[in-house]
Write a protein that holds these residues in place. Structure first.
Motif, PDB file in Angstrom:
ATOM      1  N   PHE A   4       0.814  -1.213   0.000  1.00 12.54           N
ATOM      2  CA  PHE A   4       0.000   0.000   0.000  1.00 12.54           C
ATOM      3  C   PHE A   4       0.850   1.267   0.000  1.00 12.54           C
ATOM      4  N   GLY A  59      -6.400   7.209   4.021  1.00 16.92           N
ATOM      5  CA  GLY A  59      -5.545   6.257   4.730  1.00 16.92           C
ATOM      6  C   GLY A  59      -5.818   6.218   6.216  1.00 16.92           C
ATOM      7  N   PHE A  97      -3.436   0.857   5.220  1.00 13.48           N
ATOM      8  CA  PHE A  97      -3.956   2.197   4.943  1.00 13.48           C
ATOM      9  C   PHE A  97      -3.172   3.286   5.670  1.00 13.48           C
ATOM     10  N   LEU A 139      -0.621   3.870   3.184  1.00 16.18           N
ATOM     11  CA  LEU A 139      -1.194   4.678   2.106  1.00 16.18           C
ATOM     12  C   LEU A 139      -1.181   6.152   2.490  1.00 16.18           C
TER      13      LEU A 139
END
Length: 438
Positions: free
Chosen positions: A287, A317, A347, A350
């Motif tokens: 990610f 995220g 996330f 991310l």
């Protein structure tokens, strides 16, 4: 300096990726090796905690000095020196759990040395990488941390089993030496020819050494005065600091306490889980790179401005991570817990395409300095979060709650979850993708 098919800056980015991988192999490796040696020697948990936490104190102390040194001396040189220092420390320090003072000094040295690494990397990348490549370059570099952690957790226990704990130190020292040789051989300061769009992107010739008839022009960033007051009072800088704190609070809590949650909270042996326990870190690796590619695509294709791109990825995220964190204690199977922790860490990674790249958006000239400031906050978050989690679990036991019950773990995972929501709001309100420092 590289061909048009493979520019030199790509090699620099790849070497920094290997750098972060090796650093996290070292961190995970010490924990595995020392824990095995300490358990065999009958060392109590309190003493083990002192040794394991010493690294972070040294790491926290050297973040800002690391940014300053990279600014004045050059990130390329500081990165090499810091790598050599921790590698030599690993090579020559004996892993004897009964020699507490020696190990404390060694871990402080390693922590201080590694504290210089990430500010130096940001200084190097700010010089080498143009804005339209920043997101994926920084994301790729930092994803090395997660790949290194996964590789360390997967392979080093076997090395301890068959070669003994000291072999981990020697292997880490060898990896550090090999990387140092590669960096010394291939890393250079960037010439202007690497950046045909430098002026348009906001770099300018003052950031990049120029080729002259006989020598390079001195980088003016190394002699300029660092605007400490403006940095400390800048709201966009504080947006980065707050999000770095939250990211590392959640990361270090999960890294240090997720195994305990599996063992005590769910009654599942880590050995029975096999390689599946590495999925959260592999998800972070995946990610992190996805976030970087998406961000650069949005910026390059002018789908969104830099500011909106950073805010979008940071918000998505952190909000998704917060939901996964708060749901985690209610999943009572290994598969469910792995799913939630993988979503949370993935996330969070991310979101790094938002706040973590923002250093170079707002201040490419002082990216290492600001990285040092924000990473100090991140390191302190690790110290606070890991210690507070232990206290929360002790309080749950004192309240006669069973650690197998979700109630014992609700506050452990809700705190980083709520911090994620708060931090995403701060970043939405205060951050910018515009350059605010000349």
């Amino acid at each position: 300096m590289g061909s048009s098919r493979f520019p030199k800056r790509y090699l620099i980015v790849f070497l920094t990726f290997i750098c972060t991988s090796v650093c996290y192999i070292e961190r995970v490796g010490f924990s595995i090796a020392y824990t095995a040696a300490a358990d065999a020697a009958g060392v109590n948990q309190s003493s083990k905690g002192v040794i394991l936490s010493t690294f972070y104190y040294g790491y926290a102390c050297s973040q800002v000095p690391g940014g300053w040194a990279a600014q004045k001396i050059g990130g390329r040189r500081v990165l090499l020196l810091s790598f050599l220092l921790w590698s030599l420390t690993c090579a020559f320090v004996p892993l004897d759990p009964n020699r507490t003072l020696v190990l404390v000094i060694a871990r402080l040295l390693v922590g201080v040395a590694q504290g210089f690494i990430f500010p130096s990397i940001h200084t190097v990348l700010a010089q080498w990488v143009p804005p339209h490549e920043r997101s994926r370059s920084v994301s790729f570099t930092t994803s090395g941390m997660y790949l290194g952690a996964a590789m360390g957790m997967l392979m080093l226990p076997s090395l301890v089993k068959y070669r003994g704990p000291q072999s981990v130190f020697l292997a880490e020292a060898a990896l550090g030496a090999m990387w140092s040789l590669l960096w010394f051989s291939y890393a250079t300061d960037p010439p202007c020819s690497e950046h045909p769009k430098a002026s348009a992107s906001g770099f300018g010739e003052s950031l990049l050494p120029l080729k002259g008839s006989s020598k390079l022009k001195v980088d003016s960033t190394r002699t300029s005065t660092i605007p400490w007051k403006r940095i400390v009072t800048s709201l966009p800088v504080w947006a980065i600091v707050v999000n770095n704190f939250t990211f590392h609070y959640a990361l270090y809590v999960l890294m240090n306490w997720l195994p305990t949650y599996f063992e005590l909270g769910l009654g599942i042996s880590l050995q029975e889980m096999g390689s599946s326990k590495m999925m959260p870190y592999l998800n972070m690796f995946l990610f992190s790179n996805i976030g970087g590619v998406i961000a650069d695509h949005f910026v390059t294709r002018r789908i969104l401005s830099i500011t909106k791109t950073r805010k979008l990825l940071n918000t998505v995220g952190f909000i998704v991570a917060s939901l996964a964190l708060m749901a985690l204690p209610y999943f009572r199977t290994s598969g469910g817990a792995l799913f939630c922790s993988s979503v949370a860490l993935g996330f969070l990674a991310l979101g790094r395409a938002g706040f973590a790249v923002n250093h170079m958006d707002i201040a490419p000239r002082y990216a290492g300095i600001i990285m040092g400031v924000s990473n100090t906050a991140g390191t302190l978050a690790g110290i606070v979060g890991v210690d507070l989690t232990g206290r929360l679990l002790e309080a749950a036991k004192d309240a006669q709650l069973d650690l197998t019950s979700p109630e014992s773990w609700t506050s452990v995972f809700s705190i980083p979850g709520l911090l994620c929501i708060f931090s995403s709001f701060v970043f939405l309100v205060l951050s910018t993708g515009q350059r605010i420092f000349d």
